[in-house]
Design an enzyme around this catalytic site. Structure first.
Site, PDB file in Angstrom:
ATOM      1  N   ASN A   1       0.834  -1.194   0.000  1.00  0.00           N
ATOM      2  CA  ASN A   1       0.000   0.000   0.000  1.00  0.00           C
ATOM      3  C   ASN A   1       0.870   1.246   0.000  1.00  0.00           C
ATOM      4  O   ASN A   1       1.991   1.242   0.489  1.00  0.00           O
ATOM      5  CB  ASN A   1      -0.918   0.012   1.226  1.00  0.00           C
ATOM      6  CG  ASN A   1      -1.951  -1.104   1.177  1.00  0.00           C
ATOM      7  OD1 ASN A   1      -2.586  -1.323   0.147  1.00  0.00           O
ATOM      8  ND2 ASN A   1      -2.112  -1.819   2.277  1.00  0.00           N
TER       9      ASN A   1
ATOM     10  N   LYS B   1      -6.422   3.283  -3.683  1.00  0.00           N
ATOM     11  CA  LYS B   1      -6.299   2.220  -2.673  1.00  0.00           C
ATOM     12  C   LYS B   1      -5.619   2.770  -1.416  1.00  0.00           C
ATOM     13  O   LYS B   1      -6.006   2.439  -0.282  1.00  0.00           O
ATOM     14  CB  LYS B   1      -5.483   1.065  -3.268  1.00  0.00           C
ATOM     15  CG  LYS B   1      -5.080  -0.040  -2.261  1.00  0.00           C
ATOM     16  CD  LYS B   1      -6.226  -0.924  -1.885  1.00  0.00           C
ATOM     17  CE  LYS B   1      -5.828  -2.014  -0.886  1.00  0.00           C
ATOM     18  NZ  LYS B   1      -4.799  -2.936  -1.381  1.00  0.00           N
TER      19      LYS B   1
ATOM     20  N   GLU C   1       2.312  -0.778   9.832  1.00  0.00           N
ATOM     21  CA  GLU C   1       2.804  -0.027   8.675  1.00  0.00           C
ATOM     22  C   GLU C   1       2.473   1.463   8.812  1.00  0.00           C
ATOM     23  O   GLU C   1       1.978   2.085   7.878  1.00  0.00           O
ATOM     24  CB  GLU C   1       2.197  -0.579   7.394  1.00  0.00           C
ATOM     25  CG  GLU C   1       2.575  -2.024   7.111  1.00  0.00           C
ATOM     26  CD  GLU C   1       2.001  -2.508   5.800  1.00  0.00           C
ATOM     27  OE1 GLU C   1       2.755  -2.607   4.819  1.00  0.00           O
ATOM     28  OE2 GLU C   1       0.795  -2.781   5.758  1.00  0.00           O
TER      29      GLU C   1
END
Length: 308
Positions: free
Chosen positions: A102, A185, A268
């Site tokens: 991502n 996204k 993350e």
């Protein structure tokens, strides 16, 4: 094509397992502990799209001797820099690297090490989790892998890569504007992650609390504003889906950020929220809630891990 899947966790194990099931030449690059687990019990997938158990081809760091045609990079962002070192022996003159992390920071890092001509952009849409016994469980039926040239010139073998990925039990799509899809996204993941991590609850729990719905809507507005200021405005359809997700009453929706946090593992934060906040600051966009969520996760990262 010879395919090296870096990581056999929830994402890499799922897509790599499906490719192997379809007869592709797939090898997984894994840590010794994961290798022992997979050699003992096999690669197991429990999914509404069909269960799977197979004996995967494995390699560990230091055992790579030949280059591969395609490297599918599926590690978490906090393992990215180590993964770049690990895969170096597998990257030859015609190797293409398809990362499905991502955010966007990883594309710049990979291109800096291996060159724009080897790096694709990628987006995966699948919800999977790794069970305590090492099995992979898919939550829901969506399973899509999108790829495209993110930084020109990109790999020369895009058509061949697309053909190799197709007809393996999941949807594959080649995008002519993969950077835009990566942005959409990213802001989706950042919004759901900020809402669930900052409030320490599932979407339905947040929405049920006083002010929860309005809070979630403001988080989405901040994420969308950063994308627009960066030259990648989120389409109305994507924005509507995002709002519907973070305001759905009773939903048990959670982000991978939140699931990792609840497990007490690394998160993350830098790649998903920190980089978004940094880009907002560069463009003069106020994102107090994204900044707060990032600070919250950085405090968590620095705190001693406690059980229970």
């Amino acid at each position: 094509m010879r395919v090296l899947v870096v990581g056999a966790g929830a994402t890499g194990g799922y897509f790599g397992g499906r490719l192997a099931e379809a007869g592709r030449d797939v090898t997984f690059l894994v840590r010794p502990e994961r290798a022992a687990q997979l050699r003992s019990g096999g690669l197991v997938i429990n999914s509404p799209n069909g269960d799977l158990r197979l004996a995967p081809k494995l390699v560990t760091v230091g055992e790579l001797t030949d280059s591969y045609d395609l490297v599918l990079l599926t590690v978490k962002s906090y393992a990215l820099e180590q993964a770049v070192e690990d895969i170096a022996p597998a990257v030859g003159l015609e190797t293409a690297i398809l990362p499905v992390l991502n955010g966007l920071r990883h594309v710049e890092l990979l291109a800096g090490h291996f060159g724009d001509q080897r790096v694709l952009g990628g987006v995966c849409q699948v919800t999977t989790t790794l069970d305590p016994d090492g099995g992979i469980r898919q939550l829901g039926g969506r399973q899509e892998l999108v790829h495209g040239v993110c930084r020109a010139p990109g790999p020369a073998r895009v058509h061949e890569i697309d053909a190799e990925l197709r007809d393996a039990g999941f949807t594959v799509r080649r995008s002519e504007d993969i950077r835009q899809e990566m942005w959409e996204k990213w802001v989706y993941v950042a919004a759901v992650g900020a809402v669930t991590c900052l409030m320490r609850g599932l979407i339905g729990e947040v929405v049920a609390a006083p002010g929860g719905r309005a809070f979630a809507e403001r988080v989405v507005a901040e994420c969308v504003a950063v994308a627009a200021a960066s030259g990648h405005p989120v389409g109305e359809a994507a924005r509507s889906r995002m709002l519907a997700t973070v305001t759905e009453a009773g939903a048990d929706t959670a982000s991978s950020l939140y699931r990792d946090l609840r497990r007490g593992g690394p998160v993350e934060a830098d790649h998903i929220l920190g980089d978004l906040a940094a880009r907002a600051a560069e463009r003069g966009v106020e994102v107090p809630l994204i900044g707060l969520a990032y600070t919250h996760l950085r405090v968590y990262q620095g705190a001693p891990r406690r059980s229970g």
